[in-house]
Design a protein around this motif. Structure first.
Motif, PDB file in Angstrom:
ATOM      1  N   VAL A   9     -24.824 -57.535  32.815  1.00  0.00           N
ATOM      2  CA  VAL A   9     -24.715 -57.491  34.260  1.00  0.00           C
ATOM      3  C   VAL A   9     -24.043 -56.183  34.614  1.00  0.00           C
ATOM      4  O   VAL A   9     -22.976 -55.871  34.089  1.00  0.00           O
ATOM      5  N   ILE A  10     -24.667 -55.419  35.468  1.00  0.00           N
ATOM      6  CA  ILE A  10     -24.089 -54.175  35.937  1.00  0.00           C
ATOM      7  C   ILE A  10     -23.942 -54.295  37.445  1.00  0.00           C
ATOM      8  O   ILE A  10     -24.905 -54.589  38.145  1.00  0.00           O
ATOM      9  N   VAL A  11     -22.726 -54.089  37.919  1.00  0.00           N
ATOM     10  CA  VAL A  11     -22.461 -54.166  39.347  1.00  0.00           C
ATOM     11  C   VAL A  11     -22.311 -52.734  39.853  1.00  0.00           C
ATOM     12  O   VAL A  11     -21.540 -51.951  39.297  1.00  0.00           O
ATOM     13  N   ALA A  12     -23.072 -52.371  40.892  1.00  0.00           N
ATOM     14  CA  ALA A  12     -23.032 -51.013  41.417  1.00  0.00           C
ATOM     15  C   ALA A  12     -23.210 -51.016  42.922  1.00  0.00           C
ATOM     16  O   ALA A  12     -23.850 -51.902  43.490  1.00  0.00           O
ATOM     17  N   ASP A  13     -22.617 -50.023  43.554  1.00  0.00           N
ATOM     18  CA  ASP A  13     -22.781 -49.841  44.998  1.00  0.00           C
ATOM     19  C   ASP A  13     -23.987 -48.965  45.327  1.00  0.00           C
ATOM     20  O   ASP A  13     -24.431 -48.917  46.463  1.00  0.00           O
ATOM     21  N   GLY A  14     -24.509 -48.265  44.348  1.00  0.00           N
ATOM     22  CA  GLY A  14     -25.650 -47.390  44.581  1.00  0.00           C
ATOM     23  C   GLY A  14     -26.211 -46.897  43.259  1.00  0.00           C
ATOM     24  O   GLY A  14     -25.608 -47.087  42.196  1.00  0.00           O
ATOM     25  N   PHE A  15     -27.360 -46.275  43.322  1.00  0.00           N
ATOM     26  CA  PHE A  15     -28.025 -45.794  42.118  1.00  0.00           C
ATOM     27  C   PHE A  15     -28.873 -44.587  42.469  1.00  0.00           C
ATOM     28  O   PHE A  15     -29.558 -44.583  43.495  1.00  0.00           O
ATOM     29  N   THR A  16     -28.821 -43.565  41.631  1.00  0.00           N
ATOM     30  CA  THR A  16     -29.718 -42.422  41.754  1.00  0.00           C
ATOM     31  C   THR A  16     -30.307 -42.151  40.384  1.00  0.00           C
ATOM     32  O   THR A  16     -29.739 -42.547  39.364  1.00  0.00           O
ATOM     33  N   ASP A  44     -23.553 -68.416  33.603  1.00  0.00           N
ATOM     34  CA  ASP A  44     -23.699 -67.180  34.371  1.00  0.00           C
ATOM     35  C   ASP A  44     -23.430 -67.427  35.851  1.00  0.00           C
ATOM     36  O   ASP A  44     -22.861 -66.577  36.538  1.00  0.00           O
ATOM     37  N   LYS A  45     -23.832 -68.589  36.344  1.00  0.00           N
ATOM     38  CA  LYS A  45     -23.567 -68.926  37.751  1.00  0.00           C
ATOM     39  C   LYS A  45     -22.066 -69.007  38.000  1.00  0.00           C
ATOM     40  O   LYS A  45     -21.569 -68.521  39.018  1.00  0.00           O
ATOM     41  N   ILE A  46     -21.329 -69.621  37.066  1.00  0.00           N
ATOM     42  CA  ILE A  46     -19.874 -69.700  37.186  1.00  0.00           C
ATOM     43  C   ILE A  46     -19.274 -68.297  37.151  1.00  0.00           C
ATOM     44  O   ILE A  46     -18.441 -67.933  37.981  1.00  0.00           O
ATOM     45  N   PHE A  47     -19.704 -67.498  36.182  1.00  0.00           N
ATOM     46  CA  PHE A  47     -19.205 -66.137  36.020  1.00  0.00           C
ATOM     47  C   PHE A  47     -19.438 -65.297  37.279  1.00  0.00           C
ATOM     48  O   PHE A  47     -18.535 -64.622  37.775  1.00  0.00           O
ATOM     49  N   LEU A  48     -20.643 -65.351  37.823  1.00  0.00           N
ATOM     50  CA  LEU A  48     -20.971 -64.552  39.006  1.00  0.00           C
ATOM     51  C   LEU A  48     -20.188 -65.018  40.236  1.00  0.00           C
ATOM     52  O   LEU A  48     -19.756 -64.202  41.051  1.00  0.00           O
ATOM     53  N   ARG A  49     -19.989 -66.332  40.353  1.00  0.00           N
ATOM     54  CA  ARG A  49     -19.178 -66.849  41.461  1.00  0.00           C
ATOM     55  C   ARG A  49     -17.749 -66.321  41.355  1.00  0.00           C
ATOM     56  O   ARG A  49     -17.155 -65.879  42.335  1.00  0.00           O
ATOM     57  N   LEU A  50     -17.195 -66.327  40.139  1.00  0.00           N
ATOM     58  CA  LEU A  50     -15.845 -65.825  39.939  1.00  0.00           C
ATOM     59  C   LEU A  50     -15.750 -64.334  40.231  1.00  0.00           C
ATOM     60  O   LEU A  50     -14.759 -63.864  40.795  1.00  0.00           O
ATOM     61  N   LEU A  51     -16.757 -63.575  39.845  1.00  0.00           N
ATOM     62  CA  LEU A  51     -16.775 -62.142  40.161  1.00  0.00           C
ATOM     63  C   LEU A  51     -16.705 -61.918  41.663  1.00  0.00           C
ATOM     64  O   LEU A  51     -16.042 -61.000  42.136  1.00  0.00           O
ATOM     65  N   ASP A  52     -17.385 -62.764  42.411  1.00  0.00           N
ATOM     66  CA  ASP A  52     -17.426 -62.628  43.862  1.00  0.00           C
ATOM     67  C   ASP A  52     -16.113 -63.094  44.505  1.00  0.00           C
ATOM     68  O   ASP A  52     -15.655 -62.502  45.467  1.00  0.00           O
ATOM     69  N   GLU A  53     -15.516 -64.158  43.978  1.00  0.00           N
ATOM     70  CA  GLU A  53     -14.334 -64.769  44.586  1.00  0.00           C
ATOM     71  C   GLU A  53     -13.029 -64.093  44.192  1.00  0.00           C
ATOM     72  O   GLU A  53     -12.084 -64.054  44.973  1.00  0.00           O
ATOM     73  N   ARG A  54     -12.950 -63.596  42.966  1.00  0.00           N
ATOM     74  CA  ARG A  54     -11.683 -63.095  42.446  1.00  0.00           C
ATOM     75  C   ARG A  54     -11.733 -61.590  42.272  1.00  0.00           C
ATOM     76  O   ARG A  54     -12.710 -61.042  41.791  1.00  0.00           O
ATOM     77  N   LYS A  55     -10.665 -60.942  42.624  1.00  0.00           N
ATOM     78  CA  LYS A  55     -10.589 -59.485  42.496  1.00  0.00           C
ATOM     79  C   LYS A  55      -9.781 -59.076  41.264  1.00  0.00           C
ATOM     80  O   LYS A  55      -9.888 -57.967  40.790  1.00  0.00           O
ATOM     81  N   GLU A  56      -8.943 -59.986  40.759  1.00  0.00           N
ATOM     82  CA  GLU A  56      -8.116 -59.664  39.604  1.00  0.00           C
ATOM     83  C   GLU A  56      -8.836 -60.041  38.305  1.00  0.00           C
ATOM     84  O   GLU A  56      -9.838 -60.739  38.313  1.00  0.00           O
ATOM     85  N   PHE A  57      -8.271 -59.594  37.200  1.00  0.00           N
ATOM     86  CA  PHE A  57      -8.809 -59.897  35.874  1.00  0.00           C
ATOM     87  C   PHE A  57      -8.808 -61.404  35.641  1.00  0.00           C
ATOM     88  O   PHE A  57      -7.894 -62.105  36.054  1.00  0.00           O
ATOM     89  N   PHE A  58      -9.847 -61.890  34.979  1.00  0.00           N
ATOM     90  CA  PHE A  58      -9.852 -63.297  34.571  1.00  0.00           C
ATOM     91  C   PHE A  58     -10.489 -63.430  33.204  1.00  0.00           C
ATOM     92  O   PHE A  58     -11.240 -62.560  32.760  1.00  0.00           O
ATOM     93  N   SER A  59     -10.168 -64.513  32.543  1.00  0.00           N
ATOM     94  CA  SER A  59     -10.738 -64.830  31.237  1.00  0.00           C
ATOM     95  C   SER A  59     -11.585 -66.086  31.393  1.00  0.00           C
ATOM     96  O   SER A  59     -11.108 -67.098  31.905  1.00  0.00           O
ATOM     97  N   LEU A  60     -12.825 -66.016  30.959  1.00  0.00           N
ATOM     98  CA  LEU A  60     -13.743 -67.154  31.071  1.00  0.00           C
ATOM     99  C   LEU A  60     -14.347 -67.437  29.705  1.00  0.00           C
ATOM    100  O   LEU A  60     -14.937 -66.558  29.085  1.00  0.00           O
ATOM    101  N   LYS A  61     -14.187 -68.665  29.242  1.00  0.00           N
ATOM    102  CA  LYS A  61     -14.784 -69.089  27.972  1.00  0.00           C
ATOM    103  C   LYS A  61     -15.868 -70.116  28.290  1.00  0.00           C
ATOM    104  O   LYS A  61     -15.621 -71.098  28.989  1.00  0.00           O
ATOM    105  N   LEU A  62     -17.070 -69.883  27.776  1.00  0.00           N
ATOM    106  CA  LEU A  62     -18.208 -70.780  27.980  1.00  0.00           C
ATOM    107  C   LEU A  62     -18.738 -71.214  26.624  1.00  0.00           C
ATOM    108  O   LEU A  62     -18.934 -70.381  25.737  1.00  0.00           O
ATOM    109  N   VAL A  63     -18.986 -72.517  26.461  1.00  0.00           N
ATOM    110  CA  VAL A  63     -19.508 -73.040  25.201  1.00  0.00           C
ATOM    111  C   VAL A  63     -20.777 -73.830  25.501  1.00  0.00           C
ATOM    112  O   VAL A  63     -20.781 -74.706  26.377  1.00  0.00           O
TER     113      VAL A  63
END
Length: 83
Positions: A9-16, A44-63
């Motif tokens: 997953v690459i998050v970007a504000d723009g691309f050239t 991935d849905k959980i991860f992306l939601r957390l990326l959107d909701e949280r601005k600080e570092f987080f640790s996510l473990k998925l099994v």
């Protein structure tokens, strides 16, 4: 760039420039509001939601159970309830 072993997953504000072919599959830019419409793993849905909701570092473990079913998730070391 964040790698979960299955996809990047690459998050970007723009691309050239020109997007180059990749041997990992077909790459494409997707609007943020359309990402959850894609066929993605439950974790991935959980991860992306957390990326959107949280601005600080987080640790996510998925099994997963070996059959693409999410069986455990922990956020910052605390077990999350799965739906």
């Amino acid at each position: 760039e964040i790698s979960n072993g299955a996809a990047d997953v690459i998050v970007a504000d723009g691309f050239t420039g020109k997007q180059l072919p990749c041997d990992e599959g077909q790459l494409e830019w997707v609007e943020k509001e359309d990402v959850l419409k894609l066929n993605i793993w439950e974790g991935d849905k959980i991860f992306l939601r957390l990326l959107d909701e949280r601005k600080e570092f987080f640790s996510l473990k998925l099994v997963y159970d070996g059959h693409d079913r999410l069986v455990f998730a922990a956020l910052d070391g605390k077990t999350m309830e799965l739906q």
